[in-house]
Design an enzyme around this catalytic site. Structure first.
Site, PDB file in Angstrom:
ATOM      1  N   TYR A  42       0.843  -1.198   0.000  1.00 31.79           N
ATOM      2  CA  TYR A  42       0.000   0.000   0.000  1.00 31.79           C
ATOM      3  C   TYR A  42       0.888   1.262   0.000  1.00 31.79           C
ATOM      4  O   TYR A  42       0.470   2.317  -0.434  1.00 31.79           O
ATOM      5  CB  TYR A  42      -0.869   0.052   1.268  1.00 31.79           C
ATOM      6  CG  TYR A  42      -2.075  -0.860   1.289  1.00 31.79           C
ATOM      7  CD1 TYR A  42      -2.298  -1.837   0.310  1.00 31.79           C
ATOM      8  CD2 TYR A  42      -3.017  -0.745   2.335  1.00 31.79           C
ATOM      9  CE1 TYR A  42      -3.418  -2.659   0.372  1.00 31.79           C
ATOM     10  CE2 TYR A  42      -4.138  -1.562   2.387  1.00 31.79           C
ATOM     11  CZ  TYR A  42      -4.337  -2.521   1.413  1.00 31.79           C
ATOM     12  OH  TYR A  42      -5.441  -3.326   1.475  1.00 31.79           O
ATOM     13  N   GLY A  43       2.087   1.110   0.541  1.00 30.85           N
ATOM     14  CA  GLY A  43       2.951   2.275   0.807  1.00 30.85           C
ATOM     15  C   GLY A  43       3.389   3.054  -0.412  1.00 30.85           C
ATOM     16  O   GLY A  43       3.774   4.213  -0.304  1.00 30.85           O
ATOM     17  N   ASN A  74       0.049   1.263   8.733  1.00 30.13           N
ATOM     18  CA  ASN A  74       0.260   2.702   8.926  1.00 30.13           C
ATOM     19  C   ASN A  74      -0.236   3.503   7.726  1.00 30.13           C
ATOM     20  O   ASN A  74      -0.849   4.556   7.888  1.00 30.13           O
ATOM     21  CB  ASN A  74       1.754   2.996   9.123  1.00 30.13           C
ATOM     22  CG  ASN A  74       2.243   2.592  10.490  1.00 30.13           C
ATOM     23  OD1 ASN A  74       2.455   3.416  11.358  1.00 30.13           O
ATOM     24  ND2 ASN A  74       2.412   1.300  10.706  1.00 30.13           N
ATOM     25  N   THR A  75       0.031   2.993   6.520  1.00 32.67           N
ATOM     26  CA  THR A  75      -0.376   3.725   5.314  1.00 32.67           C
ATOM     27  C   THR A  75      -1.900   3.829   5.257  1.00 32.67           C
ATOM     28  O   THR A  75      -2.455   4.894   4.978  1.00 32.67           O
ATOM     29  CB  THR A  75       0.171   3.024   4.051  1.00 32.67           C
ATOM     30  OG1 THR A  75       1.548   2.713   4.256  1.00 32.67           O
ATOM     31  CG2 THR A  75       0.030   3.897   2.837  1.00 32.67           C
ATOM     32  N   GLU A 152      11.025  -8.439   5.015  1.00 31.54           N
ATOM     33  CA  GLU A 152      10.366  -9.655   4.496  1.00 31.54           C
ATOM     34  C   GLU A 152      11.389 -10.676   4.008  1.00 31.54           C
ATOM     35  O   GLU A 152      11.137 -11.879   4.023  1.00 31.54           O
ATOM     36  CB  GLU A 152       9.377  -9.292   3.382  1.00 31.54           C
ATOM     37  CG  GLU A 152       8.203  -8.510   3.919  1.00 31.54           C
ATOM     38  CD  GLU A 152       7.008  -8.436   2.971  1.00 31.54           C
ATOM     39  OE1 GLU A 152       6.997  -9.143   1.959  1.00 31.54           O
ATOM     40  OE2 GLU A 152       6.092  -7.655   3.283  1.00 31.54           O
ATOM     41  N   CYS A 184       5.753   2.166  10.533  1.00 27.37           N
ATOM     42  CA  CYS A 184       5.435   1.167   9.512  1.00 27.37           C
ATOM     43  C   CYS A 184       5.431  -0.195  10.194  1.00 27.37           C
ATOM     44  O   CYS A 184       6.252  -0.449  11.083  1.00 27.37           O
ATOM     45  CB  CYS A 184       6.481   1.208   8.402  1.00 27.37           C
ATOM     46  SG  CYS A 184       6.297  -0.112   7.189  1.00 27.37           S
ATOM     47  N   THR A 185       4.526  -1.031   9.755  1.00 33.49           N
ATOM     48  CA  THR A 185       4.368  -2.345  10.382  1.00 33.49           C
ATOM     49  C   THR A 185       5.660  -3.172  10.413  1.00 33.49           C
ATOM     50  O   THR A 185       5.870  -3.972  11.316  1.00 33.49           O
ATOM     51  CB  THR A 185       3.323  -3.164   9.595  1.00 33.49           C
ATOM     52  OG1 THR A 185       3.636  -3.061   8.194  1.00 33.49           O
ATOM     53  CG2 THR A 185       1.925  -2.673   9.857  1.00 33.49           C
TER      54      THR A 185
HETATM   55  N1  DGL Z   1       1.786  -2.186   6.132  1.00 36.43           N
HETATM   56  C1  DGL Z   1       2.439  -1.060   5.486  1.00 36.43           C
HETATM   57  C2  DGL Z   1       2.537   0.099   6.487  1.00 36.43           C
HETATM   58  O1  DGL Z   1       2.558  -0.085   7.682  1.00 36.43           O
HETATM   59  C3  DGL Z   1       3.805  -1.439   4.949  1.00 36.43           C
HETATM   60  C4  DGL Z   1       3.756  -2.344   3.735  1.00 36.43           C
HETATM   61  C5  DGL Z   1       3.061  -1.718   2.553  1.00 36.43           C
HETATM   62  O2  DGL Z   1       3.602  -0.784   1.939  1.00 36.43           O
HETATM   63  O3  DGL Z   1       1.946  -2.152   2.265  1.00 36.43           O
HETATM   64  O4  DGL Z   1       2.575   1.226   6.080  1.00 36.43           O
END
Ligand code: DGL
Length: 285
Positions: A42-43, A74-75, A152, A184-185
């Site tokens: 999503y980022g 977070n995104t 990852e 961010c996660t």
């Molecule tokens: N889960 C996303 C975040 O915490 C990080 C991975 C992504 O870009 O989807 O922003």
């Protein structure tokens, strides 16, 4: 109401860092975790796209009668939290506000660094949340896109991660931050690398821990704690589960099995769980 599950969603495996902390603080609950692995990351996507994805993910969990929703990404929290709150009557918790609150509480020199995805940093959501609490705080934000694949890949403590961290964080170090929000996660996995780079004087704020604390408070305030025995968590993904099970196991620190592949459909109301539509795991891989 208290017997219902808690819904948690993320773009993929990253939210398992939040789930791990939630599970540690609230082991007596039932959880439904959704990782949108078919559309991760999503980022790097536009706010509009992330908003649509997040609303669909929320719709999927809401349709399963959850008593609270945790936006672990977070995104997604940065761009979609308000929209989700408007759409659904259940309590919704994102990761931005809890992290911001903790950072404002612990900073001594009022210079806070925030690291996150491109989307999170561009949204300015952490800066706004920090300034709502203390407008006098200086916020220095940096996107660290390489941290997600490094985590990852299992390379969070690798030389490549150390090089990337030194590069990304140089402006924050120059600005003299005394607190760093891991926005961010995936970033809690890089704690060791960040700690080695920044030293003990800089406080690392893990949004996952603060979010779990907020969820605990919310359940207590609403008398929403589950009374009967906890049920095993259920995991849903939007791509074949193999990678989620493998990488996610390392994020969660426990084996992940029985992960179910589902489809999130358009507006979020018509959702077809592939398994109940007659397909079995081998047909989906
Ligand atoms: N889960 C996303 C975040 O915490 C990080 C991975 C992504 O870009 O989807 O922003």
């Amino acid at each position: 109401m208290s017997e219902r599950a808690i819904g948690i969603f993320d773009s993929g495996v990253g939210g398992l860092t939040v789930f791990k902390e939630v599970l540690r603080q609230l082991p007596g609950e039932e959880y439904l975790y959704l990782g949108d692995t078919g559309r991760v990351p999503y980022g790097t996507k536009s706010p509009r796209t992330v908003l649509r994805y997040a609303l669909e993910a929320a719709a999927f969990l809401h349709a399963r009668q959850v008593k609270a929703l945790v936006v672990a990404c977070n995104t997604a929290s940065a761009v979609a939290l308000e929209a989700i709150e408007e759409h659904y009557r259940v309590p919704v918790i994102g990761v931005i506000e809890p992290g911001a609150r903790k950072a404002v509480g612990v900073t001594r020199n009022r210079r806070i660094g925030v690291i996150g995805t491109e989307g999170t940093v561009k949204s300015g959501a952490y800066t706004r949340a920090i300034h709502r609490l203390d407008p006098g705080v200086e916020v220095i934000a940096a996107a660290c896109p390489l941290f997600v694949p490094l985590a990852e890949e299992g390379w969070a403590d690798h030389a490549v991660a150390r090089l990337a961290a030194a590069e990304y964080l140089a402006p924050l170090q120059q600005a003299g931050i005394d607190t760093l929000v891991l926005g961010c996660t995936h970033y809690p996995l890089l704690k060791q690398t960040l700690r080695a780079l920044l030293g003990e004087a800089v406080i690392l704020v893990d949004s996952a821990e603060e979010t779990a604390r907020c969820l605990t408070l919310l359940l207590d305030e609403g008398s929403l704690r589950r009374i009967s025995a906890p049920r095993p968590p259920r995991f849903y993904v939007t791509d074949v589960p193999t990678r989620f099970e493998r990488v996610g196991g390392a994020f969660l620190g426990a084996d992940l099995t029985g992960v179910e592949q589902i489809e999130l459909d358009g507006g979020g109301d018509v959702i077809v769980p592939l398994k109940s539509a007659g397909a079995n795991r081998s047909e989906l891989i």
